[in-house]
Design a protein around this motif. Structure first.
Motif, PDB file in Angstrom:
ATOM      1  N   ILE A 124      -3.645  -6.940   2.631  1.00  0.00           N
ATOM      2  CA  ILE A 124      -3.751  -6.287   1.525  1.00  0.00           C
ATOM      3  C   ILE A 124      -4.190  -4.745   1.597  1.00  0.00           C
ATOM      4  CG2 ILE A 124      -5.034  -6.290  -0.738  1.00  0.00           C
ATOM      5  CD1 ILE A 124      -5.786  -9.375  -0.404  1.00  0.00           C
ATOM      6  N   HIS A 125      -4.866  -4.577   2.515  1.00  0.00           N
ATOM      7  CA  HIS A 125      -5.196  -3.165   2.951  1.00  0.00           C
ATOM      8  C   HIS A 125      -4.007  -2.235   3.256  1.00  0.00           C
ATOM      9  CE1 HIS A 125      -7.208   0.224   4.895  1.00  0.00           C
ATOM     10  NE2 HIS A 125      -8.123  -0.032   4.247  1.00  0.00           N
ATOM     11  N   ARG A 126      -3.253  -2.999   4.268  1.00  0.00           N
ATOM     12  CA  ARG A 126      -2.059  -2.208   4.769  1.00  0.00           C
ATOM     13  C   ARG A 126      -1.165  -2.018   3.510  1.00  0.00           C
ATOM     14  NH1 ARG A 126       1.111  -6.050   8.433  1.00  0.00           N
ATOM     15  NH2 ARG A 126       1.672  -7.001   6.570  1.00  0.00           N
ATOM     16  N   PHE A 127      -0.901  -2.705   2.659  1.00  0.00           N
ATOM     17  CA  PHE A 127      -0.120  -2.563   1.548  1.00  0.00           C
ATOM     18  C   PHE A 127      -0.550  -1.462   0.841  1.00  0.00           C
ATOM     19  CE2 PHE A 127       1.040  -3.096  -2.875  1.00  0.00           C
ATOM     20  CZ  PHE A 127       2.764  -3.011  -2.831  1.00  0.00           C
ATOM     21  N   HIS A 128      -1.847  -1.630   0.157  1.00  0.00           N
ATOM     22  CA  HIS A 128      -2.477  -0.631  -0.732  1.00  0.00           C
ATOM     23  C   HIS A 128      -2.641   0.644  -0.117  1.00  0.00           C
ATOM     24  CE1 HIS A 128      -3.019  -4.187  -2.915  1.00  0.00           C
ATOM     25  NE2 HIS A 128      -3.370  -3.557  -4.158  1.00  0.00           N
ATOM     26  N   GLN A 129      -2.832   0.900   1.294  1.00  0.00           N
ATOM     27  CA  GLN A 129      -2.907   2.170   1.686  1.00  0.00           C
ATOM     28  C   GLN A 129      -1.719   2.922   1.419  1.00  0.00           C
ATOM     29  OE1 GLN A 129      -5.081   3.752   3.396  1.00  0.00           O
ATOM     30  NE2 GLN A 129      -6.012   2.824   5.221  1.00  0.00           N
ATOM     31  N   TYR A 130      -0.512   2.583   1.142  1.00  0.00           N
ATOM     32  CA  TYR A 130       0.631   3.415   0.663  1.00  0.00           C
ATOM     33  C   TYR A 130       0.310   4.087  -0.685  1.00  0.00           C
ATOM     34  CZ  TYR A 130       3.066   1.967   4.869  1.00  0.00           C
ATOM     35  OH  TYR A 130       3.340   1.580   6.281  1.00  0.00           O
TER      36      TYR A 130
END
Length: 420
Positions: A86-92
């Motif tokens: 979830i963190h990886r996706f929302h970083q964008y």
């Protein structure tokens, strides 16, 4: 499940009625009483609605530490994996401040700043939702929210579900309180002795929570007024019946008001799918909830063409759309209204609920026509920056004066004229 073959019946299904307005008088009373009596009212309502007599609203650090001992190591690993994805996706989704100099002597820009505080509401009652903690807390922390508060109703023994506490701790939630319902929303908006108010409230809930968010909007920001959860599956003759039925039931088990529907290529397929749904229903632990949802809100619409299917989907604007046709990407660009789109037989909604990465807090009740999933952008605010030097201002002064005089705002015109 009701099988629909005519447009009039489809339109009836599209016109689902909101339950928010029906509870508004009761919710207004709760909000007023929380504003007046603060902690005392929160404690009284927790005893009344949750059957728990508390003396402290805030979860102590020791309770959080103990929660790690109560969950299996496999669940802790799953929570950490989901958090990472979830963190990886929302970083964008992060946005940066910017400035431009479009002409000599002019500087324009936008400052992007995180909200100073936010509150997350996590439902309780029928189930615990650690995944919803992740989905709300992670984008808030990526945005840079300094004070993140979580409220959730306590269990009968006065505790908070261990998985919810662990998920909150993993995400860096700063404060956790044992309070649910409309009273929690009122406390987050207006504050009490124990709970300081926040600037934004996010998270799903029942009709009382949704109504409370609607009523406090303006005092605080909110993410959305969420209705019952919903899924729409677009199937063709090749779509695996077992997969489609399982995904409809996965939605139906949320609660009795959840909506599960399918757009089918033929009456024969619709009948076979309905039979498969009822067969699989017997295997569910939450069979009674899912059965009521299927009976009252489940339907299968038979369409004659892809174009008819696309038109129906865009009108429905479903929270979750699963395109399980043979070539799911062929008409993807024609789908304009959906909270989240799942492509192909191996991308079920349950994947998005827990592990894929995109947020599972999504617009419902047709609001995907104009709303977006929860994201980092929900926890920031933007401020415009303007700087003109003397010559740059003089170059536009006459035009400003002309516009101000047209609007009969002579003070505006004079504020420019004195600088010429």
């Amino acid at each position: 499940m009701q099988i629909i073959t005519n447009r009039k019946e489809i339109e009836k299904r599209l016109a689902r009625q909101s339950t928010v307005s029906s509870v508004e008088p009761a919710v207004k009373t709760i909000i007023d009483r929380v504003q007046q009596f603060k902690d005392a009212e929160l404690l009284a309502l927790t005893e009344q609605f949750d059957g728990v007599k508390l003396t402290e609203l805030r979860v102590a650090k020791q309770e959080i530490n103990d929660a790690y001992e109560k969950i299996p190591s496999s669940l802790l690993r799953a929570l950490k994996e989901a958090k990472e994805r979830i963190h990886r996706f929302h970083q964008y989704q992060k946005e940066e401040s910017w400035q431009i100099e479009p002409e000599p002597g002019v500087l324009l820009g936008q400052h992007v700043r995180p909200l100073a505080s936010a509150g997350i509401y996590i439902p309780g009652g029928k189930a615990s939702y650690p995944s919803t903690v992740l989905m709300n807390a992670i984008p808030a922390k990526i945005a840079g929210v300094k004070r993140l508060v979580l409220t959730t109703p306590p269990e009968k023994n006065g505790s908070i579900h261990a998985a919810v506490l662990v998920a909150a701790d993993l995400c860096g939630v700063d404060e956790i309180y044992k309070v649910g319902g409309a009273q929690a929303i009122a406390a987050l908006a207006y504050g009490t002795e124990s709970i300081q108010p926040v600037y934004k409230i996010t998270g799903p809930g029942n009709a009382y929570v949704a109504c409370a968010k609607k009523l406090v909007f303006g005092k605080v920001s909110i993410d959305m007024i969420a209705g019952p959860s919903e899924v729409c599956i677009w199937a063709d003759a090749q779509t695996n019946l077992a997969y489609a039925a399982a995904d409809l039931l996965a939605q139906a088990e949320h609660d009795e008001d959840a909506s599960a529907c399918c757009i089918a290529p033929s009456l024969q397929y619709a009948q076979a799918l309905s039979e498969e749904v009822w067969r699989q229903l017997e295997q569910l632990d939450r069979r009674d909830i899912a059965q009521k949802s299927i009976e009252e809100n489940g339907w299968i619409a038979v369409v004659e063409s892809d174009e008819e299917a696309v038109a129906l989907i865009n009108e429905l604007a479903p929270e979750h759309l699963e395109i399980m046709t043979e070539d799911p990407e062929r008409m993807l660009e024609d789908i304009h209204n959906a909270g989240a789109i799942f492509l192909g037989p191996y991308s079920p909604e349950a994947l998005g609920d827990y592990m894929a990465g995109p947020n599972h807090t999504l617009p419902t009740s047709g609001t995907a026509k104009f709303s977006s999933p929860l994201g980092v952008y929900d926890f920031i605010k933007k401020t415009s920056v303007i700087r003109y030097n003397e010559s740059a201002l003089k170059s536009v002064a006459d035009s400003i004066i002309e516009l101000a005089q047209t609007e009969q705002l002579t003070g505006h015109a004079q504020a420019i004229r004195v600088r010429k």
